[in-house]
Design a protein around this motif. Structure first.
Motif, PDB file in Angstrom:
ATOM      1  N   VAL A 361      78.495 -75.758  39.702  1.00  0.00           N
ATOM      2  CA  VAL A 361      79.621 -75.572  40.616  1.00  0.00           C
ATOM      3  C   VAL A 361      79.988 -74.089  40.691  1.00  0.00           C
ATOM      4  CG1 VAL A 361      82.080 -76.043  40.982  1.00  0.00           C
ATOM      5  CG2 VAL A 361      80.540 -77.905  40.307  1.00  0.00           C
ATOM      6  N   ASP A 362      79.966 -73.433  39.525  1.00  0.00           N
ATOM      7  CA  ASP A 362      80.266 -72.000  39.484  1.00  0.00           C
ATOM      8  C   ASP A 362      79.226 -71.198  40.272  1.00  0.00           C
ATOM      9  OD1 ASP A 362      81.582 -69.619  38.639  1.00  0.00           O
ATOM     10  OD2 ASP A 362      80.067 -69.357  37.092  1.00  0.00           O
ATOM     11  N   PHE A 363      77.949 -71.540  40.091  1.00  0.00           N
ATOM     12  CA  PHE A 363      76.896 -70.859  40.848  1.00  0.00           C
ATOM     13  C   PHE A 363      77.106 -71.051  42.346  1.00  0.00           C
ATOM     14  CE2 PHE A 363      72.972 -71.096  43.286  1.00  0.00           C
ATOM     15  CZ  PHE A 363      72.355 -69.898  42.974  1.00  0.00           C
ATOM     16  N   ASN A 364      77.408 -72.288  42.770  1.00  0.00           N
ATOM     17  CA  ASN A 364      77.602 -72.557  44.196  1.00  0.00           C
ATOM     18  C   ASN A 364      78.742 -71.732  44.775  1.00  0.00           C
ATOM     19  OD1 ASN A 364      75.514 -74.355  44.216  1.00  0.00           O
ATOM     20  ND2 ASN A 364      76.748 -76.193  44.541  1.00  0.00           N
ATOM     21  N   ALA A 365      79.826 -71.590  44.001  1.00  0.00           N
ATOM     22  CA  ALA A 365      80.965 -70.812  44.494  1.00  0.00           C
ATOM     23  C   ALA A 365      80.583 -69.340  44.660  1.00  0.00           C
ATOM     24  CB  ALA A 365      82.149 -70.961  43.542  1.00  0.00           C
ATOM     25  N   ARG A 366      79.857 -68.800  43.705  1.00  0.00           N
ATOM     26  CA  ARG A 366      79.424 -67.413  43.786  1.00  0.00           C
ATOM     27  C   ARG A 366      78.410 -67.218  44.919  1.00  0.00           C
ATOM     28  NH1 ARG A 366      80.565 -64.562  38.929  1.00  0.00           N
ATOM     29  NH2 ARG A 366      81.440 -65.889  37.295  1.00  0.00           N
ATOM     30  N   GLN A 367      77.495 -68.168  45.025  1.00  0.00           N
ATOM     31  CA  GLN A 367      76.486 -68.093  46.083  1.00  0.00           C
ATOM     32  C   GLN A 367      77.140 -68.144  47.463  1.00  0.00           C
ATOM     33  OE1 GLN A 367      75.231 -70.395  48.434  1.00  0.00           O
ATOM     34  NE2 GLN A 367      73.115 -69.776  48.732  1.00  0.00           N
ATOM     35  N   LYS A 368      78.165 -68.973  47.600  1.00  0.00           N
ATOM     36  CA  LYS A 368      78.869 -69.072  48.886  1.00  0.00           C
ATOM     37  C   LYS A 368      79.591 -67.774  49.225  1.00  0.00           C
ATOM     38  CE  LYS A 368      82.263 -71.810  51.453  1.00  0.00           C
ATOM     39  NZ  LYS A 368      83.196 -72.966  51.420  1.00  0.00           N
ATOM     40  N   LEU A 458      75.043 -66.238  34.413  1.00  0.00           N
ATOM     41  CA  LEU A 458      76.375 -65.924  34.917  1.00  0.00           C
ATOM     42  C   LEU A 458      77.424 -66.009  33.811  1.00  0.00           C
ATOM     43  CD1 LEU A 458      76.254 -67.849  38.320  1.00  0.00           C
ATOM     44  CD2 LEU A 458      76.006 -65.382  37.952  1.00  0.00           C
ATOM     45  N   PRO A 459      78.487 -65.194  33.908  1.00  0.00           N
ATOM     46  CA  PRO A 459      79.555 -65.238  32.908  1.00  0.00           C
ATOM     47  C   PRO A 459      80.150 -66.638  32.792  1.00  0.00           C
ATOM     48  CG  PRO A 459      79.807 -63.357  34.369  1.00  0.00           C
ATOM     49  CD  PRO A 459      78.729 -64.204  34.962  1.00  0.00           C
ATOM     50  N   ARG A 460      80.565 -67.005  31.612  1.00  0.00           N
ATOM     51  CA  ARG A 460      81.111 -68.347  31.383  1.00  0.00           C
ATOM     52  C   ARG A 460      82.599 -68.307  31.039  1.00  0.00           C
ATOM     53  NH1 ARG A 460      76.167 -71.427  28.180  1.00  0.00           N
ATOM     54  NH2 ARG A 460      74.500 -70.614  29.488  1.00  0.00           N
TER      55      ARG A 460
END
Length: 466
Positions: A361-368, A458-460
């Motif tokens: 979910v975090d990756f998707n938000a950053r990718q968006k 990615l940072p956690r």
């Protein structure tokens, strides 16, 4: 397969099955259909000329393949022949013309008063200029400097206004830029400047030809130094390491005559259209564009037909230095796109599904956050140059790619010169209104591995918030 160059790729069908022309209401045009007398002139503006053309045979018959010169060839200047038209020009063509703007503004106010209509034209003169021509006065002057030699050395016959005087370079550029900015018919644009419809046609195409040749340096793939800066800024925007750009595509809708209407140009939204694919940097500047392909092509097909795809697959693009993840794994250079594109080692798309982990979910938000720059760039392009947003009335498909490219060049010039588009001119909705997202199911195995490496890197310290 097809010769497609970095900046512009134009493939046109020859013999294709006919399809009944679509209904006007099915296209959703926001521009009045010109009368019979106007149709011929509208067609004239986008007929003949343009880039170098060759023909090749395919299963569907002949295709006309237009190949535009590479960026490094853009410095070539078309010179007038000795003893030609330059010496015969009136003096006002050689120096800057400052009177056309006030004449245009006065005429606009007169037409507005007669019609009884009110428009949201800014009261400030500088903002009013940007309202009509999108750029500041200084950027307009810069555009004039790009095309001045061509417009002076090769004046078309009969290029006069209603007073019988030759049009200045500034007025010619204003006519062309107003045509591109408003998308209004040639009759309407001509009336605003006191010139005939055929003059608008000639002036607009001459401007497009000159810009296509002379302004190519405003749309080039970045060198490594500039790419490093782009990657650093994308990481600031999204947190994604080694991201080089965002890719998206949009449809340029057309109204075709029955003889040219075919399934080849008929897209899934029941429109006749031409595709434009663009890759942008962190400032929403186009660094690669492909156009000329029919709207019936899918996003993934358009990508594979591009020279950019071939260079990436051959290891000749997005081949800069890799970053090292926390797990000591390499993160190569890549771009981001939506689910309409395939997942590839150099093209990151979002995770799909309902049961996604917090890291996904975090990756998707950053990718968006990164990929939306591509979407916003196309919305700004169509908002600035409304000829691309309105329905094109019977365009010559051999010339339409040149018009699209020049709009992209003007878009980049505004960014390069730090011009700001008036907020009232930005599209309030998506650049491809009426089109649904077509999900691409292709996921390359190495692409999956690369996405997982980036996700783990990615940072956690919490989910990225848009």
């Amino acid at each position: 397969m097809f010769p497609i160059l970095l900046l512009l790729s134009n493939i046109y069908p020859g013999s294709v099955p006919e399809r009944p022309s679509c209904q006007q209401e099915g296209i959703g045009s926001d521009e009045k259909v010109p009368g019979d007398g106007e149709q011929e002139e509208e067609r004239e503006e986008e007929s003949g000329g343009g880039a170098t053309a060759t023909e090749e045979k395919t299963k569907k018959g002949k295709r006309k393949v237009m190949v535009c010169s590479k960026p490094e060839d853009s410095g070539k200047v078309k010179r007038a022949k000795p003893g030609g038209a330059v010496a015969a020009l009136e003096p006002d063509l050689r120096g800057p013309d400052t009177e056309w703007w006030y004449a245009f503004l006065s005429k606009h106010k007169e037409r507005q008063a007669k019609s009884g209509l009110t428009a949201s034209v800014p009261s400030d003169e500088e903002e009013a200029f940007r309202y009509f021509f999108r750029t500041s006065r200084s950027t307009f002057d810069y555009v004039c400097s790009i095309v001045r030699d061509d417009l002076i050395s090769r004046p078309p016959s009969g290029l006069i206004n209603i007073e019988g005087r030759l049009l200045s370079v500034e007025k010619q550029v204003a006519i062309a830029m107003r045509r591109l900015a408003s998308g209004d018919s040639q009759v309407s644009v001509g009336a605003a400047f006191g010139v005939g419809q055929s003059t608008v046609s000639q002036v607009t195409w001459r401007f497009i030809e000159s810009m296509e040749e002379r302004a190519r340096h405003h749309l080039v793939w970045p060198d490594q130094e500039r790419m490093d800066d782009i990657k650093a800024n994308f990481e600031v925007v999204s947190g994604l390491p080694n991201c080089c750009g965002a890719i998206d595509a949009t449809h340029i809708v057309m109204m075709l005559p029955a003889v040219e209407s075919s399934e080849y140009w008929y897209d899934h939204a029941n429109n006749y259209s031409m595709f434009l694919q663009g890759i942008v940097d962190h400032e929403m500047r186009f660094i690669d564009v492909v156009t000329g392909w029919p709207g019936s092509t899918t996003f993934s097909q358009l990508l594979k037909l591009s020279e950019f795809y071939k260079l990436c697959e051959a290891g000749k693009r997005l081949d800069g230095p890799a970053q090292v993840s926390r797990e000591d794994l390499e993160i190569r250079e890549f771009i981001v796109g939506d689910v309409s594109y395939p997942l590839l080692p150099w093209l990151m798309t979002p995770y799909q599904g309902e049961s996604l982990s917090a890291l996904m979910v975090d990756f998707n938000a950053r990718q968006k956050a990164a990929r939306m720059l591509g979407t916003r760039a196309l919305a700004r392009l169509k908002g600035s140059w409304r000829i691309l947003q309105k329905v094109m009335w019977r365009p010559d498909k051999n010339k339409l790619p040149s018009i699209i490219l020049v709009c992209c060049l003007l878009h980049n010039i505004m960014i390069d010169r730090q011009d700001q588009l008036l907020p009232s001119l930005e599209l309030p909705e998506h650049h491809d209104t009426g089109y649904t997202e077509v999900n691409c199911q292709k996921k390359n195995r190495n692409g999956k591995v690369m996405r997982e490496v980036i996700t783990e890197h990615l940072p956690r310290n919490g989910v990225w918030l848009l």
